[in-house]
Enzyme design. Structure first.
Site, PDB file in Angstrom:
ATOM      1  N   ARG A   1       0.778  -1.150  -0.118  1.00  0.00           N
ATOM      2  CA  ARG A   1       0.087  -0.029   0.022  1.00  0.00           C
ATOM      3  C   ARG A   1       0.907   1.307  -0.030  1.00  0.00           C
ATOM      4  O   ARG A   1       2.181   1.272   0.591  1.00  0.00           O
ATOM      5  CB  ARG A   1      -0.880   0.158   1.170  1.00  0.00           C
ATOM      6  CG  ARG A   1      -1.877  -0.877   1.324  1.00  0.00           C
ATOM      7  CD  ARG A   1      -3.073  -0.724   0.266  1.00  0.00           C
ATOM      8  NE  ARG A   1      -4.352  -1.602   0.312  1.00  0.00           N
ATOM      9  CZ  ARG A   1      -4.427  -2.752  -0.667  1.00  0.00           C
ATOM     10  NH1 ARG A   1      -3.416  -3.093  -1.431  1.00  0.00           N
ATOM     11  NH2 ARG A   1      -5.402  -3.328  -0.311  1.00  0.00           N
TER      12      ARG A   1
ATOM     13  N   HIS B   1      -0.921   0.041 -10.034  1.00  0.00           N
ATOM     14  CA  HIS B   1      -1.472  -0.971  -8.940  1.00  0.00           C
ATOM     15  C   HIS B   1      -2.100  -2.304  -9.608  1.00  0.00           C
ATOM     16  O   HIS B   1      -3.223  -2.523  -9.581  1.00  0.00           O
ATOM     17  CB  HIS B   1      -2.811  -0.369  -8.204  1.00  0.00           C
ATOM     18  CG  HIS B   1      -3.025  -0.834  -6.977  1.00  0.00           C
ATOM     19  ND1 HIS B   1      -3.533  -0.399  -5.755  1.00  0.00           N
ATOM     20  CD2 HIS B   1      -3.076  -2.244  -6.589  1.00  0.00           C
ATOM     21  CE1 HIS B   1      -3.817  -1.396  -4.705  1.00  0.00           C
ATOM     22  NE2 HIS B   1      -3.613  -2.372  -5.356  1.00  0.00           N
TER      23      HIS B   1
HETATM   24  P1  NAP Z   1      -1.260 -11.943   4.609  1.00  0.00           P
HETATM   25  O1  NAP Z   1      -1.301 -13.202   4.114  1.00  0.00           O
HETATM   26  O2  NAP Z   1      -2.226 -11.357   5.827  1.00  0.00           O
HETATM   27  O3  NAP Z   1       0.215 -11.733   5.180  1.00  0.00           O
HETATM   28  C1  NAP Z   1       0.874 -10.460   5.903  1.00  0.00           C
HETATM   29  C2  NAP Z   1       2.031 -10.716   6.524  1.00  0.00           C
HETATM   30  O4  NAP Z   1       2.510  -9.418   7.009  1.00  0.00           O
HETATM   31  C3  NAP Z   1       2.150 -11.849   7.501  1.00  0.00           C
HETATM   32  O5  NAP Z   1       3.211 -12.639   7.228  1.00  0.00           O
HETATM   33  C4  NAP Z   1       2.332 -10.973   8.871  1.00  0.00           C
HETATM   34  O6  NAP Z   1       2.890 -11.577  10.062  1.00  0.00           O
HETATM   35  C5  NAP Z   1       3.075  -9.841   8.366  1.00  0.00           C
HETATM   36  N1  NAP Z   1       2.955  -8.662   9.235  1.00  0.00           N
HETATM   37  C6  NAP Z   1       1.693  -7.883   9.460  1.00  0.00           C
HETATM   38  N2  NAP Z   1       1.755  -7.182  10.282  1.00  0.00           N
HETATM   39  C7  NAP Z   1       3.095  -7.079  10.672  1.00  0.00           C
HETATM   40  C8  NAP Z   1       3.897  -6.270  11.666  1.00  0.00           C
HETATM   41  N3  NAP Z   1       3.698  -5.379  12.419  1.00  0.00           N
HETATM   42  N4  NAP Z   1       5.364  -6.496  11.464  1.00  0.00           N
HETATM   43  C9  NAP Z   1       5.896  -7.620  11.048  1.00  0.00           C
HETATM   44  N5  NAP Z   1       5.131  -8.541  10.043  1.00  0.00           N
HETATM   45  C10 NAP Z   1       3.748  -8.198   9.972  1.00  0.00           C
HETATM   46  O7  NAP Z   1      -1.320 -10.857   3.394  1.00  0.00           O
HETATM   47  P2  NAP Z   1      -1.131 -11.107   2.014  1.00  0.00           P
HETATM   48  O8  NAP Z   1      -2.124 -11.910   1.324  1.00  0.00           O
HETATM   49  O9  NAP Z   1       0.190 -11.576   1.838  1.00  0.00           O
HETATM   50  O10 NAP Z   1      -1.143  -9.563   1.616  1.00  0.00           O
HETATM   51  C11 NAP Z   1      -0.336  -8.584   1.854  1.00  0.00           C
HETATM   52  C12 NAP Z   1      -0.605  -7.298   1.446  1.00  0.00           C
HETATM   53  O11 NAP Z   1      -0.469  -6.954   0.001  1.00  0.00           O
HETATM   54  C13 NAP Z   1      -2.221  -6.870   1.479  1.00  0.00           C
HETATM   55  O12 NAP Z   1      -2.379  -6.522   2.686  1.00  0.00           O
HETATM   56  C14 NAP Z   1      -2.217  -5.875   0.443  1.00  0.00           C
HETATM   57  O13 NAP Z   1      -2.371  -4.722   0.921  1.00  0.00           O
HETATM   58  C15 NAP Z   1      -1.034  -6.138  -0.773  1.00  0.00           C
HETATM   59  N6  NAP Z   1      -1.618  -6.618  -1.897  1.00  0.00           N
HETATM   60  C16 NAP Z   1      -1.299  -5.660  -2.952  1.00  0.00           C
HETATM   61  C17 NAP Z   1      -1.772  -6.103  -4.176  1.00  0.00           C
HETATM   62  C18 NAP Z   1      -1.127  -5.240  -5.355  1.00  0.00           C
HETATM   63  O14 NAP Z   1      -1.819  -5.402  -6.449  1.00  0.00           O
HETATM   64  N7  NAP Z   1      -0.556  -4.136  -5.308  1.00  0.00           N
HETATM   65  C19 NAP Z   1      -2.410  -6.836  -4.560  1.00  0.00           C
HETATM   66  C20 NAP Z   1      -2.792  -7.990  -3.367  1.00  0.00           C
HETATM   67  C21 NAP Z   1      -2.470  -7.766  -2.065  1.00  0.00           C
HETATM   68  P3  NAP Z   1       2.291 -12.802  10.402  1.00  0.00           P
HETATM   69  O15 NAP Z   1       2.346 -14.160   9.542  1.00  0.00           O
HETATM   70  O16 NAP Z   1       3.273 -13.178  11.710  1.00  0.00           O
HETATM   71  O17 NAP Z   1       0.840 -12.604  10.969  1.00  0.00           O
HETATM   72  C1  GLV Z   2      -5.021  -5.144  -3.893  1.00  0.00           C
HETATM   73  O1  GLV Z   2      -4.625  -4.327  -3.788  1.00  0.00           O
HETATM   74  C2  GLV Z   2      -5.514  -6.108  -2.922  1.00  0.00           C
HETATM   75  O2  GLV Z   2      -5.438  -5.819  -1.865  1.00  0.00           O
HETATM   76  O3  GLV Z   2      -5.976  -7.300  -3.419  1.00  0.00           O
END
Ligand code: NAP
Ligand code: GLV
Length: 309
Positions: A221, A269
Site C-alpha cells: 500500500r 496498482h
Molecule cells: P497476509 O497473508 O495477511 O500476510 C501479511 C504478512 O505480514 C504476515 O506474514 C504478517 O505476519 C506480516 N505482518 C503484519 N503485520 C506485521 C508487523 N507489524 N510486523 C511484521 N510483520 C507483519 O497478506 P497477503 O495476502 O500476503 O497480502 C499482503 C498485502 O499485499 C495486502 O494486505 C495488500 O495490502 C497487498 N496487496 C497488494 C496487491 C497489489 O496489486 N499491489 C495485491 C494484493 C495484495 P504474521 O504471518 O506473523 O501474521
Molecule cells: C489489492 O491491492 C488487494 O489488496 O487485493
C-alpha cells in the site's frame, strides 16, 4: 438468501452473473442506498452507509487481499470479514517482484536505454550475493514471493510478526529483529498489510538502514512509504531506485515527482490483480461452507479484527 455487491470501481455484471450461477435460488443485487438488507456482502472499499444498512449480515467478503479500507469502517461486531486467500494473486505477485528484482540486478533499464540509441555496450555482471533481498510480510503473498526469489539464487530474508520457517529463506520476526533484517537487505520488498503498526514503515530512518545501493519495491500500500524520504535517499545516492505499484493517492496525480524520477519505475496498482473466476469460486465456496453451518474458524482468510489483517 440475498447477496449484496458493493464494489467501487468494479464492473458489476460479470460478478452478479457468477454469483447467480453459484446460487441459482438467491437474490444477488448491486447495492444502492436504502436497498434491502443482505445476508452476505461482497465488497471492495464500501462506504460506511453500506455497512450501517446491514443489520443481518452473516459474512463480508472482500474481493481483494488487503482489508485496510474495510478496517477503517465501523463494522458490525461478530460478523466475519473474509479476504481473498491467494485466488491467483500470489503467482502474479511472484512474477512482478522477480521481474523488478531481476530488472534492477541485470540493469535491463540501462540496456534498454543503450538499445534505444543503437549502442552495443556491456555492463559488468553483478554478484547475486551482493543483492540480498528482504521481504517484509511472509503471508500468502510474501511467502510465495520469497520462495520464487530463492529459485534465482538470491540470498532471501523475510520479516513477519510471528516466527516462520521457509526453506532457503532467512526468517526474522518481531520488532526487535527489524533493524537486523533491514541491515541485511539491499533490495526491500514490502508485502505487509497496512495497519497502524506498518503505516509509514518505509521512511528515512528505516530505509537508511538498507545496504548502500538499496532498492525499494512497494507492492503493498502507498501509505507504507514516506514519498519524500524515498526521493531524498535516492537523490543522496544511498538508494539506487525503486519500483512502485501502490501510492498514497491512486491514480498517482500527474504532478507527483515519482512519475518523472529517472530511478523510479511506476506501475498502476497492477502487481496482483483480482481474478474474477478464481475469486468467485473461492467466495461461493466459503458462503456454502457457512450456510452448511461450519464454524467461521474453518474458513481460510478470516480477518482478525485485533490484528487488522
Ligand atoms: P497476509 O497473508 O495477511 O500476510 C501479511 C504478512 O505480514 C504476515 O506474514 C504478517 O505476519 C506480516 N505482518 C503484519 N503485520 C506485521 C508487523 N507489524 N510486523 C511484521 N510483520 C507483519 O497478506 P497477503 O495476502 O500476503 O497480502 C499482503 C498485502 O499485499 C495486502 O494486505 C495488500 O495490502 C497487498 N496487496 C497488494 C496487491 C497489489 O496489486 N499491489 C495485491 C494484493 C495484495 P504474521 O504471518 O506473523 O501474521
Ligand atoms: C489489492 O491491492 C488487494 O489488496 O487485493
Amino acid at each position: 438468501m440475498l447477496i449484496s455487491f458493493c464494489c467501487a470501481g468494479t464492473k458489476s455484471q460479470p460478478w452478479l452473473e457468477g454469483l447467480h450461477a453459484a446460487f441459482p435460488g438467491a437474490e444477488v443485487e448491486v447495492w444502492s442506498a436504502g436497498a434491502p438488507a443482505a445476508d452476505y456482502a461482497v465488497v471492495w472499499t464500501p462506504p460506511q452507509q453500506f455497512i450501517d444498512e446491514q443489520p443481518r449480515l452473516k459474512g463480508i467478503f472482500n474481493i481483494g487481499a488487503g482489508v485496510d479500507a474495510l478496517m477503517k469502517l465501523r463494522l458490525p461486531p461478530g460478523v466475519p470479514v473474509v479476504r481473498l486467500d491467494d485466488a491467483g494473486m500470489s503467482v502474479q505477485m511472484a512474477e512482478y517482484v522477480c521481474h523488478a528484482v531481476i530488472r534492477h540486478f541485470r540493469e535491463f533499464d540501462g540496456y534498454e536505454a543503450d538499445a534505444a540509441q543503437g549502442k552495443w555496450s556491456y555492463r559488468k555482471p553483478h554478484l547475486r550475493q551482493d543483492f540480498p533481498v528482504g521481504v517484509m510480510g511472509l503471508g500468502v503473498l510474501g511467502e510465495r514471493v520469497s520462495r520464487a526469489l530463492t529459485q534465482f539464487d538470491f540470498p532471501v530474508m523475510g520479516w513477519s510478526r510471528s516466527a516462520k520457517s521457509i526453506d532457503g529463506v532467512q526468517c526474522f520476526s518481531g520488532e526487535a529483529a527489524f533493524n537486523d533484517f533491514l541491515a541485511a537487505s539491499r533490495i526491500l520488498v514490502c508485502l505487509l498489510p497496512l495497519t497502524p503498526d506498518t503505516d509509514n514503515i518505509m521512511r528515512q530512518d528505516t530505509l537508511a538502514r538498507l545496504k548502500p545501493g538499496g532498492y525499494v519495491i512497494n507492492v503493498a500500500r502507498g501509505s507504507h512509504l514516506v514519498d519524500d524520504d524515498l526521493i531524498a535517499l535516492i537523490d543522496s545516492g544511498h538508494l539506487a531506485g525503486a519500483t512502485l505499484d501502490v501510492f498514497r493517492t491512486e491514480p498517482l496525480p500527474a504532478a507527483h515527482p515519482f512519475w518523472r524520477h529517472p530511478q523510479i519505475i511506476v506501475t498502476p496498482h497492477t502487481s496482483a490483480r483480482t481474478l474474477r473466476e478464481e475469486s468467485l469460486t473461492q467466495i461461493a465456496g466459503k458462503i456454502r461452507t457457512l450456510e452448511d453451518g461450519a464454524p467461521i474458524a474453518s474458513l481460510a482468510g478470516v480477518v482478525d479484527p485485533n490484528k487488522g489483517y
